[in-house]
Design a protein around this motif. Structure first.
Motif, PDB file in Angstrom:
ATOM      1  N   LEU A  40      -2.290  89.483 149.678  1.00  0.00           N
ATOM      2  CA  LEU A  40      -2.333  89.329 148.216  1.00  0.00           C
ATOM      3  C   LEU A  40      -1.054  89.870 147.578  1.00  0.00           C
ATOM      4  CD1 LEU A  40      -6.039  90.185 147.294  1.00  0.00           C
ATOM      5  CD2 LEU A  40      -4.887  87.984 147.071  1.00  0.00           C
ATOM      6  N   ASP A  44       1.221  87.826 145.126  1.00  0.00           N
ATOM      7  CA  ASP A  44       1.527  88.357 143.791  1.00  0.00           C
ATOM      8  C   ASP A  44       3.027  88.534 143.556  1.00  0.00           C
ATOM      9  OD1 ASP A  44      -1.103  88.505 142.934  1.00  0.00           O
ATOM     10  OD2 ASP A  44      -1.387  90.565 143.606  1.00  0.00           O
ATOM     11  N   GLN A  70      -6.985  82.153 150.105  1.00  0.00           N
ATOM     12  CA  GLN A  70      -6.513  81.491 148.896  1.00  0.00           C
ATOM     13  C   GLN A  70      -7.683  81.096 147.994  1.00  0.00           C
ATOM     14  OE1 GLN A  70      -4.033  78.382 150.723  1.00  0.00           O
ATOM     15  NE2 GLN A  70      -2.306  79.168 149.542  1.00  0.00           N
ATOM     16  N   GLY A  73      -9.430  84.474 146.635  1.00  0.00           N
ATOM     17  CA  GLY A  73      -8.608  85.177 145.657  1.00  0.00           C
ATOM     18  C   GLY A  73      -8.083  84.299 144.549  1.00  0.00           C
ATOM     19  N   LEU A  75      -5.751  82.010 144.659  1.00  0.00           N
ATOM     20  CA  LEU A  75      -4.295  82.115 144.709  1.00  0.00           C
ATOM     21  C   LEU A  75      -3.668  80.759 144.406  1.00  0.00           C
ATOM     22  CD1 LEU A  75      -3.994  84.267 147.970  1.00  0.00           C
ATOM     23  CD2 LEU A  75      -4.414  85.006 145.611  1.00  0.00           C
ATOM     24  N   GLN A 248       1.332  91.573 137.778  1.00  0.00           N
ATOM     25  CA  GLN A 248       0.145  91.218 138.561  1.00  0.00           C
ATOM     26  C   GLN A 248      -1.049  92.105 138.174  1.00  0.00           C
ATOM     27  OE1 GLN A 248      -1.170  93.450 141.251  1.00  0.00           O
ATOM     28  NE2 GLN A 248       0.108  94.899 140.105  1.00  0.00           N
ATOM     29  N   ASP A 250      -3.851  92.746 140.660  1.00  0.00           N
ATOM     30  CA  ASP A 250      -4.650  93.143 141.822  1.00  0.00           C
ATOM     31  C   ASP A 250      -4.482  94.615 142.183  1.00  0.00           C
ATOM     32  OD1 ASP A 250      -5.839  90.625 142.423  1.00  0.00           O
ATOM     33  OD2 ASP A 250      -3.924  89.953 143.257  1.00  0.00           O
TER      34      ASP A 250
END
Length: 268
Positions: A40, A44, A70, A73, A75, A248, A250
């Motif tokens: 991640l 990010d 993916q 998350g 993504l 980001q 996360d």
């Protein structure tokens, strides 16, 4: 809290399903969450690539795992699974292209010569830097070709040339602000034993799953004798990282630690 627990469960299940060798148990829970966090971080834009080194899972297994990650998350960046001499890297395509092009144009990453024949480490000669840049250019062109031909958010490929020093190139691909160089065709020995090294560790809290779970982003070293000359570049590199970190959601609590150590042997 319940959403974080659900997210963690999905990450653990994905690793258990995809990153498993035969009938052996999968990765421990903490390792599975750390693996997800490191990928991640790539997605990010906190580092251009992550080198998978948890077990001997192959590119097919890692590819299927990243594909599920993916989805879990959500993504949206382009990721690429690149195999170099049986080493697997998960790459943020756009960040990697920008990073390598910057290195070739600006010469902003010092290459440190740690050849065994030296009495102490030093900045590489121009001839060596030119050769390294040639190898970087080969990888850049490969990734550009892959990116141009891929219509999906996830792709994979293999690339390798026997003259490459993988220690040097992995330092570059992982986004380190400095990378070691030595004549790997002759020997993997180096001049770092008993040389004071400043070791940097950069990590953050994976707050999307737990406010106490830390994930390392970078771990690298430079010779302490070269630190004063390299400090401006290191500070600029860290400021760029902090800028990406602010963009980001996360991770929280970015932290850089460094200490000076001396080792009797240094394996690369």
């Amino acid at each position: 809290m319940r959403m974080a627990e659900s997210f963690s469960s999905l990450l653990l299940a994905a690793a258990q399903h995809h990153i498993k060798l035969g009938k052996r148990k999968g990765l421990p829970s903490s390792t599975s969450l750390r693996l997800a966090g490191e990928i991640l971080a790539v997605a990010d834009g906190l580092k251009p690539a992550f080198l998978y080194d948890y077990n001997s899972a192959g590119i097919t297994q890692i590819l299927s795992y990243v594909q599920e990650l993916q989805t879990i998350g959500q993504l949206e960046c382009r990721l690429h699974v690149l195999s170099i001499a049986d080493n697997v890297l998960i790459i943020n395509v756009d960040m990697m292209l920008e990073w390598l092009e910057m290195l070739l144009l600006q010469n902003s990453v010092p290459f440190v010569d740690i050849s065994a024949c030296r009495t102490c480490p030093g900045i590489c000669d121009l001839e060596v830097v030119v050769a390294i840049k040639g190898h970087i250019s080969e990888i850049l062109n490969h990734i550009k070709a892959v990116a141009a031909g891929a219509s999906r958010l996830l792709s994979s490929s293999e690339v390798f040339a026997p003259e490459w020093n993988l220690c040097t190139l992995f330092g570059v691909l992982l986004g380190y602000p400095a990378s070691y160089s030595f004549p790997a065709q002759k020997s993997f020995d180096n001049c770092l034993p008993m040389v004071p090294l400043r070791v940097f560790t950069i990590e953050a809290t994976f707050s999307r799953i737990n406010d106490n779970f830390r994930v390392p982003f970078y771990s690298f070293s430079i010779p302490e004798s070269l630190y004063p000359a390299m400090k401006i570049g290191l500070d600029a590199w860290y400021e760029n990282l902090k800028g990406a970190f602010r963009a980001q959601k996360d991770f929280t609590d970015l932290c850089i630690k460094h200490e000076v150590i001396t080792l009797t042997a240094v394996a690369l």
